[in-house]
Motif scaffolding. Structure first.
Motif, PDB file in Angstrom:
ATOM      1  N   LYS A 205       0.684  -1.171   0.025  1.00  0.00           N
ATOM      2  CA  LYS A 205       0.002   0.117  -0.004  1.00  0.00           C
ATOM      3  C   LYS A 205       0.840   1.430  -0.061  1.00  0.00           C
ATOM      4  O   LYS A 205       0.721   2.082  -0.980  1.00  0.00           O
ATOM      5  CB  LYS A 205      -0.961  -0.136   1.031  1.00  0.00           C
ATOM      6  N   SER A 206       1.732   1.429   1.042  1.00  0.00           N
ATOM      7  CA  SER A 206       2.771   2.415   0.980  1.00  0.00           C
ATOM      8  C   SER A 206       3.489   2.536  -0.210  1.00  0.00           C
ATOM      9  O   SER A 206       3.836   3.665  -0.786  1.00  0.00           O
ATOM     10  CB  SER A 206       3.742   2.515   2.251  1.00  0.00           C
ATOM     11  N   THR A 208       2.953   1.698  -3.316  1.00  0.00           N
ATOM     12  CA  THR A 208       2.168   2.218  -4.381  1.00  0.00           C
ATOM     13  C   THR A 208       1.768   3.502  -4.376  1.00  0.00           C
ATOM     14  O   THR A 208       1.677   4.321  -5.169  1.00  0.00           O
ATOM     15  CB  THR A 208       0.672   1.435  -4.365  1.00  0.00           C
ATOM     16  N   GLU A 209       1.293   3.942  -2.968  1.00  0.00           N
ATOM     17  CA  GLU A 209       1.020   5.582  -2.751  1.00  0.00           C
ATOM     18  C   GLU A 209       2.323   6.326  -3.054  1.00  0.00           C
ATOM     19  O   GLU A 209       2.030   7.383  -4.019  1.00  0.00           O
ATOM     20  CB  GLU A 209       0.739   5.594  -1.439  1.00  0.00           C
ATOM     21  N   HIS A 212       2.912   6.454  -6.992  1.00  0.00           N
ATOM     22  CA  HIS A 212       1.810   7.020  -7.685  1.00  0.00           C
ATOM     23  C   HIS A 212       1.831   8.711  -7.532  1.00  0.00           C
ATOM     24  O   HIS A 212       1.472   9.663  -8.455  1.00  0.00           O
ATOM     25  CB  HIS A 212       0.241   6.807  -7.223  1.00  0.00           C
ATOM     26  N   LYS A 213       2.523   9.134  -6.450  1.00  0.00           N
ATOM     27  CA  LYS A 213       2.880  10.762  -6.095  1.00  0.00           C
ATOM     28  C   LYS A 213       3.702  11.229  -7.027  1.00  0.00           C
ATOM     29  O   LYS A 213       3.490  12.375  -7.266  1.00  0.00           O
ATOM     30  CB  LYS A 213       3.266  10.481  -4.578  1.00  0.00           C
ATOM     31  N   TRP A 236      -5.644  -0.629  -2.278  1.00  0.00           N
ATOM     32  CA  TRP A 236      -4.189  -0.194  -2.367  1.00  0.00           C
ATOM     33  C   TRP A 236      -4.148   0.434  -3.555  1.00  0.00           C
ATOM     34  O   TRP A 236      -3.038   1.252  -3.716  1.00  0.00           O
ATOM     35  CB  TRP A 236      -3.494  -1.209  -2.060  1.00  0.00           C
ATOM     36  N   ASN A 237      -4.905   0.442  -4.595  1.00  0.00           N
ATOM     37  CA  ASN A 237      -4.742   1.085  -5.840  1.00  0.00           C
ATOM     38  C   ASN A 237      -3.268   0.658  -6.743  1.00  0.00           C
ATOM     39  O   ASN A 237      -3.186   1.445  -7.403  1.00  0.00           O
ATOM     40  CB  ASN A 237      -4.538   2.692  -5.605  1.00  0.00           C
TER      41      ASN A 237
END
Length: 428
Positions: A205-206, A208-209, A212-213, A236-237
């Protein structure tokens, strides 16, 4: 877990087995024999055991083939034209996705290549890939060849993340810091969900975030996480993922893989892909016309028609997963692996023979514990095998043990403890 006081005793192990609501699933599997006795099988991270019902599931499709021949594509209880749909609910539950985001197809590395065609599109200076150092060789080879396919140099494009000096696993903050450091040059983060050698479960999750940022894609090879660790790929995208079914999914050697593609790409026909007939719009497939129109969701990445016999074996295990429940399996897994960890630490103590290099926190691992062997080398592994323990040796000096909650028992773990106790006298 904190409420359980583990004990190195057969009575404790047997009492835990009596209380285990999943204990009956052990009887659904076939165990190999070593020296005339059922193996203590801790190798589900390489090849899961065969469910007893697998033969019946395959025989059913063989019968359909014998009785219906080509008509089996459109007739019968599970017409082959649509048979891929049967596995979708279980796969979606296991990975935390919608059914249209998953499909069983091909093999893992083939799928990784097909997904990289879509999600690794280097443009100008945005051409870097981040992966973990020492990734499974198939991932390394796939990334290297994809980079070369785009006319780039793997040594310049692939950024490998290694643990800090003196450590065996990656820190999440180091992964995120590297993503931020590479910044606008980053095209893709592609890592294992669980690192095959160390057994570390990454914070997907972290990661991926963070990717994406900075407008990079993020995908995972879930070979060692699928059916083993909790997953919520949709929430989690995660952009994409692939896995194999022959490890914790118990679907047979080399059997079918599967993919996840997030629903935001479900109808993106402009996303590059290597197309095939079976990914074409199902309603127009038999018009046999030019012009590829991808199916909705992950189905649009299919290339070839479904492998019916492979899917039958796959379904035999998936049906057991749905009966057991992935959350229930995870709950048992944490306790079972915790018991193995307890016994190893209590028995090996200060012997200096072995060291657990897998993270101690259950949230950072699945059921696998990787043991670094400091004395005795492969002779330790061979001695355990001679006493009935099937684990996995990985060069240069690691033994991987995976007490799998679907079919392993607390008594299995206790019996291993006794064998470990005996081996210390030989190698300490």
């Amino acid at each position: 877990m904190s409420n359980i006081e583990y004990q190195f005793s057969e009575d404790f192990a047997r009492e835990m087995d009596k209380k285990d609501p999943l204990a009956g699933f052990r009887n659904e599997f076939l165990f190999p024999q070593i020296n005339g006795n059922p193996a203590i099988y801790f190798c589900g991270n390489s090849l899961g055991l065969q469910p007893k019902n697998t033969k019946a599931y395959i025989d059913k499709e063989l019968q359909n083939w014998s009785e219906l021949a080509v008509d089996g594509h459109f007739e019968g209880e599970d017409a082959w034209m649509y048979i891929r749909q049967k596995s979708k609910p279980a796969l979606a539950e296991i990975v935390g996705a919608h059914t249209h985001e998953v499909v069983a197809m091909n093999n893992l590395t083939s799928n990784l290549h097909f997904l990289l065609v879509s999600f690794f599109q280097p443009k100008g200076k945005r051409n870097k890939i981040i992966c973990e150092a020492g990734a499974f060789p198939s991932d390394q080879y796939a990334l290297e060849s994809q980079v070369k396919f785009h006319g780039l140099n793997p040594d310049e494009v692939i950024v490998e993340l290694a643990p800090r000096q003196g450590e065996h696993t990656l820190r999440t903050e180091d992964i995120i810091n590297k993503i931020e450091e590479v910044g606008e040059e980053l095209a893709l983060v592609m890592m294992g969900g669980i690192q095959y050698y160390s057994g570390q479960l990454f914070d997907m999750k972290s990661i991926t975030e963070a990717a994406h940022k900075i407008d990079a894609y993020c995908g995972f090879d879930l070979a060692h996480a699928m059916g083993n660790a909790p997953l919520s790929l949709h929430d989690w995208n995660v952009d994409f993922a692939t896995w194999c079914s022959y490890k914790y999914l118990n679907s047979g050697p080399g059997n079918i893989s599967g993919i996840f593609v997030h629903e935001r790409f479900a109808d993106n026909a402009d996303l590059p892909r290597f197309a095939g007939w079976w990914g074409h719009d199902e309603g127009q497939r038999f018009l046999m016309e030019k012009g590829f129109i991808p199916m909705h969701g992950a189905d649009g990445w299919q290339v070839a028609n479904s492998n019916v016999l492979a899917l039958a074996a796959h379904q035999a295990s998936l049906d057991l997963f749905q009966k057991a429940g992935i959350k229930n399996l995870r709950k048992k897994s944490e306790i079972l692996t915790g018991y193995l960890e307890f016994l190893i630490e209590q028995i090996s103590g200060e012997s200096g023979v072995l060291e657990i290099i897998t993270p101690r926190s259950p949230s950072e691992r699945g059921c696998q514990l990787s043991l670094l062997i400091h004395k005795g080398g492969k002779a330790v592994f061979d001695s355990w095998y001679g006493k009935g323990v099937v684990g996995d040796w990985r060069n240069p000096n690691v033994i991987r043990l995976a007490p799998t909650p679907m079919y392993n028992s607390f008594t299995d773990v206790y019996q291993f403890g006794r064998i470990l106790e005996q081996s210390l006298a030989e190698f300490a």
